[in-house]
Design a protein around this motif. Structure first.
Motif, PDB file in Angstrom:
ATOM      1  N   ALA A 142      30.132   1.792  90.454  1.00  0.00           N
ATOM      2  CA  ALA A 142      31.414   1.489  91.087  1.00  0.00           C
ATOM      3  C   ALA A 142      32.556   2.142  90.301  1.00  0.00           C
ATOM      4  CB  ALA A 142      31.614  -0.016  91.158  1.00  0.00           C
ATOM      5  N   THR A 143      33.719   2.148  90.902  1.00  0.00           N
ATOM      6  CA  THR A 143      34.894   2.785  90.305  1.00  0.00           C
ATOM      7  C   THR A 143      35.142   2.271  88.888  1.00  0.00           C
ATOM      8  OG1 THR A 143      35.909   3.044  92.486  1.00  0.00           O
ATOM      9  CG2 THR A 143      37.367   3.171  90.564  1.00  0.00           C
ATOM     10  N   HIS A 144      35.261   3.203  87.940  1.00  0.00           N
ATOM     11  CA  HIS A 144      35.471   2.846  86.545  1.00  0.00           C
ATOM     12  C   HIS A 144      35.999   4.048  85.772  1.00  0.00           C
ATOM     13  CE1 HIS A 144      31.610   4.927  86.442  1.00  0.00           C
ATOM     14  NE2 HIS A 144      31.771   5.082  85.130  1.00  0.00           N
ATOM     15  N   SER A 145      36.530   3.805  84.612  1.00  0.00           N
ATOM     16  CA  SER A 145      36.768   4.863  83.632  1.00  0.00           C
ATOM     17  C   SER A 145      35.785   4.640  82.493  1.00  0.00           C
ATOM     18  CB  SER A 145      38.215   4.831  83.130  1.00  0.00           C
ATOM     19  OG  SER A 145      38.514   3.570  82.550  1.00  0.00           O
ATOM     20  N   ASP A 146      35.440   5.706  81.791  1.00  0.00           N
ATOM     21  CA  ASP A 146      34.494   5.569  80.688  1.00  0.00           C
ATOM     22  C   ASP A 146      35.185   4.938  79.480  1.00  0.00           C
ATOM     23  OD1 ASP A 146      32.507   6.611  82.232  1.00  0.00           O
ATOM     24  OD2 ASP A 146      32.530   8.603  81.310  1.00  0.00           O
ATOM     25  N   PHE A 147      34.406   4.205  78.695  1.00  0.00           N
ATOM     26  CA  PHE A 147      34.973   3.384  77.635  1.00  0.00           C
ATOM     27  C   PHE A 147      35.341   4.185  76.391  1.00  0.00           C
ATOM     28  CE2 PHE A 147      31.731  -0.069  79.128  1.00  0.00           C
ATOM     29  CZ  PHE A 147      32.374  -0.149  80.349  1.00  0.00           C
ATOM     30  N   GLY A 148      34.644   5.287  76.136  1.00  0.00           N
ATOM     31  CA  GLY A 148      34.716   5.931  74.846  1.00  0.00           C
ATOM     32  C   GLY A 148      35.681   7.094  74.737  1.00  0.00           C
ATOM     33  N   VAL A 149      35.284   8.134  73.990  1.00  0.00           N
ATOM     34  CA  VAL A 149      36.142   9.271  73.688  1.00  0.00           C
ATOM     35  C   VAL A 149      35.893  10.431  74.642  1.00  0.00           C
ATOM     36  CG1 VAL A 149      36.612  11.069  71.958  1.00  0.00           C
ATOM     37  CG2 VAL A 149      36.541   8.670  71.275  1.00  0.00           C
ATOM     38  N   LEU A 150      34.671  10.947  74.665  1.00  0.00           N
ATOM     39  CA  LEU A 150      34.337  12.124  75.469  1.00  0.00           C
ATOM     40  C   LEU A 150      32.945  11.937  76.047  1.00  0.00           C
ATOM     41  CD1 LEU A 150      34.964  15.155  76.292  1.00  0.00           C
ATOM     42  CD2 LEU A 150      33.706  15.781  74.210  1.00  0.00           C
ATOM     43  N   THR A 151      32.814  12.106  77.359  1.00  0.00           N
ATOM     44  CA  THR A 151      31.516  12.021  78.028  1.00  0.00           C
ATOM     45  C   THR A 151      31.050  13.415  78.412  1.00  0.00           C
ATOM     46  OG1 THR A 151      32.109   9.861  78.964  1.00  0.00           O
ATOM     47  CG2 THR A 151      30.246  11.012  79.961  1.00  0.00           C
ATOM     48  N   ILE A 152      29.783  13.699  78.118  1.00  0.00           N
ATOM     49  CA  ILE A 152      29.149  14.945  78.557  1.00  0.00           C
ATOM     50  C   ILE A 152      27.973  14.552  79.441  1.00  0.00           C
ATOM     51  CG2 ILE A 152      27.984  17.067  77.870  1.00  0.00           C
ATOM     52  CD1 ILE A 152      29.579  17.043  75.292  1.00  0.00           C
ATOM     53  N   LEU A 153      28.027  14.972  80.686  1.00  0.00           N
ATOM     54  CA  LEU A 153      27.081  14.521  81.714  1.00  0.00           C
ATOM     55  C   LEU A 153      26.244  15.678  82.237  1.00  0.00           C
ATOM     56  CD1 LEU A 153      26.163  12.407  83.988  1.00  0.00           C
ATOM     57  CD2 LEU A 153      27.997  13.420  85.356  1.00  0.00           C
ATOM     58  N   MET A 154      24.931  15.450  82.302  1.00  0.00           N
ATOM     59  CA  MET A 154      24.045  16.350  83.038  1.00  0.00           C
ATOM     60  C   MET A 154      23.630  15.618  84.313  1.00  0.00           C
ATOM     61  SD  MET A 154      20.647  18.469  81.845  1.00  0.00           S
ATOM     62  CE  MET A 154      19.766  17.050  81.160  1.00  0.00           C
ATOM     63  N   GLN A 155      24.014  16.162  85.462  1.00  0.00           N
ATOM     64  CA  GLN A 155      23.637  15.558  86.736  1.00  0.00           C
ATOM     65  C   GLN A 155      22.626  16.457  87.436  1.00  0.00           C
ATOM     66  OE1 GLN A 155      26.796  15.311  89.667  1.00  0.00           O
ATOM     67  NE2 GLN A 155      27.870  17.096  88.867  1.00  0.00           N
ATOM     68  N   ILE A 201      25.988  11.375  78.059  1.00  0.00           N
ATOM     69  CA  ILE A 201      26.056  11.077  76.631  1.00  0.00           C
ATOM     70  C   ILE A 201      27.515  10.780  76.313  1.00  0.00           C
ATOM     71  CG2 ILE A 201      25.561  11.864  74.288  1.00  0.00           C
ATOM     72  CD1 ILE A 201      23.059  11.725  76.033  1.00  0.00           C
ATOM     73  N   PHE A 202      27.761   9.595  75.775  1.00  0.00           N
ATOM     74  CA  PHE A 202      29.111   9.168  75.448  1.00  0.00           C
ATOM     75  C   PHE A 202      29.357   9.491  73.969  1.00  0.00           C
ATOM     76  CE2 PHE A 202      27.425   6.588  78.873  1.00  0.00           C
ATOM     77  CZ  PHE A 202      28.382   6.805  79.869  1.00  0.00           C
ATOM     78  N   CYS A 203      30.092  10.547  73.738  1.00  0.00           N
ATOM     79  CA  CYS A 203      30.227  11.128  72.405  1.00  0.00           C
ATOM     80  C   CYS A 203      31.339  10.418  71.644  1.00  0.00           C
ATOM     81  CB  CYS A 203      30.481  12.629  72.520  1.00  0.00           C
ATOM     82  SG  CYS A 203      29.228  13.481  73.523  1.00  0.00           S
ATOM     83  N   ASP A 204      30.994   9.236  71.138  1.00  0.00           N
ATOM     84  CA  ASP A 204      31.972   8.350  70.517  1.00  0.00           C
ATOM     85  C   ASP A 204      31.845   8.386  68.998  1.00  0.00           C
ATOM     86  OD1 ASP A 204      32.675   7.571  73.093  1.00  0.00           O
ATOM     87  OD2 ASP A 204      31.143   6.012  73.112  1.00  0.00           O
TER      88      ASP A 204
END
Length: 332
Positions: free
Chosen positions: A211-224, A285-288
């Motif tokens: 559902a609609t959200h913003s990511d919690f951390g610093v930088l997200t790198i996504l492989m879809q 990957i949430f690069c926090d």
């Protein structure tokens, strides 16, 4: 892409690459190249918060093995996956129905395997009880391939994130090593995500995969994968599709980096809906930074009003958000 009809609650326009650009990282290891990339990254992070990256340096073979391992793991029977049921340190397998993002009407239609930066039981940060620092739950008894095939991709992404963060720091007028100390022992939260096929019950409930959200951390790198389904909200409130582009990864700014930069970079809302006639998979990957890294907007803006973004440690912020979004924290 073979879709079912997009339900009315999830309408989105086609992506315009002026909205979500593709940033070529070919020259990120050169001074001149990093300067150019830094300008592109900061401009995009200020205006949309999402971007694709090409020529990122992670081999297609490493990416393919990670995806294959994810598919094999989620194909296991629930009795096998439940041997590593998700804990309050956000490690292990989470069954469908346990993620209910803040403000959503219903739970998310997804399963997730969570892991993070590997530490031992006797690690000083574990003994001290730092939030989000804990040994992983690897399903070595039922899926010995998972650790073997996921970690090379994970480690490559963390290396890549350090380069991106260095470029962002330069683009914001800071030293390239601005984030270095905070990333000596990062949280580095990883997820394997499985989105099952949407059914009529899901549509009636207006259910998303995420559902609609913003990511919690610093930088997200996504492989879809190549099925699509990721949607991003523009500043004008309209939704656009972040269509898969072969060979690229998708990146976005998270809440902690918005706070850290005193609101200069934006953490953009997004959502996922699997409209395809087969299962969808992704690996964010949430690069926090380290759990005890202090996120203070005065690092970037000495005049920042900390009543808007009070300094906070990364682990405490992320744990607080987890507790409001995932069922394993209820009634504890």
């Amino acid at each position: 892409m073979a879709d079912i009809k997009t339900p009315g609650y999830a309408k989105a326009g086609l992506v315009n690459f002026e909205d979500i650009p593709v940033i070529d990282l070919s020259d990120i290891d050169t001074d001149q190249g990093r300067q150019k990339i830094a300008r592109e990254l900061v401009h995009t992070a200020k205006t949309i918060g999402f971007f694709y990256i090409s020529n990122h340096g992670i081999s297609a073979d490493i990416c393919a093995k990670a995806f294959a391992a994810s598919r094999r793991f989620f194909a296991l029977p629930s009795s096998d996956k439940s041997t590593i049921e998700v804990d309050q340190h956000q490690r292990g397998w989470m069954a469908q129905g346990m993620a209910n993002l803040e403000g959503s009407k219903t739970y998310d239609a997804k399963e997730v395997f969570f892991w993070g930066f590997d530490v031992a039981n006797d690690d000083p940060d574990v003994i001290a009880g730092l939030p989000m620092v804990h040994p992983n739950q690897w399903p070595d008894d039922v899926a010995p391939f998972l650790r073997r095939d996921i970690l090379p991709y994970y480690e490559a992404v963390l290396d890549l994130s350090r380069k991106l963060l260095a470029a962002l720091a330069v683009g914001l007028g800071q030293s390239a090593d601005m984030f270095q100390a905070a990333y000596q022992k990062p949280l580095g939260r990883g997820q394997l995500v499985y989105y099952p096929i949407l059914n009529q019950e899901d549509i009636d409930a207006e259910r998303f995969g995420a559902a609609t959200h913003s990511d919690f951390g610093v930088l997200t790198i996504l492989m879809q994968d190549d099925l699509g389904g990721l949607q991003v909200q523009r500043l004008d409130g309209n939704w656009i599709e972040a269509t898969p582009i072969e060979g690229t990864l998708v990146c976005n700014i998270g809440d902690l980096l918005e706070r850290w930069t005193n609101g200069v970079l934006i953490s953009t809302k997004h959502r996922v809906l699997n409209r395809a006639h087969k299962s969808r998979f992704s690996i964010p990957i949430f690069c926090d930074p380290a759990s005890d890294a202090i996120v203070d907007p005065r690092d970037f803006d000495p005049d920042a009003d900390i009543s808007t973004y009070p300094p906070i440690t990364a682990g405490n912020y992320i744990m607080g958000r987890n507790q409001r979004n995932f069922a394993q924290y209820e009634n504890k």
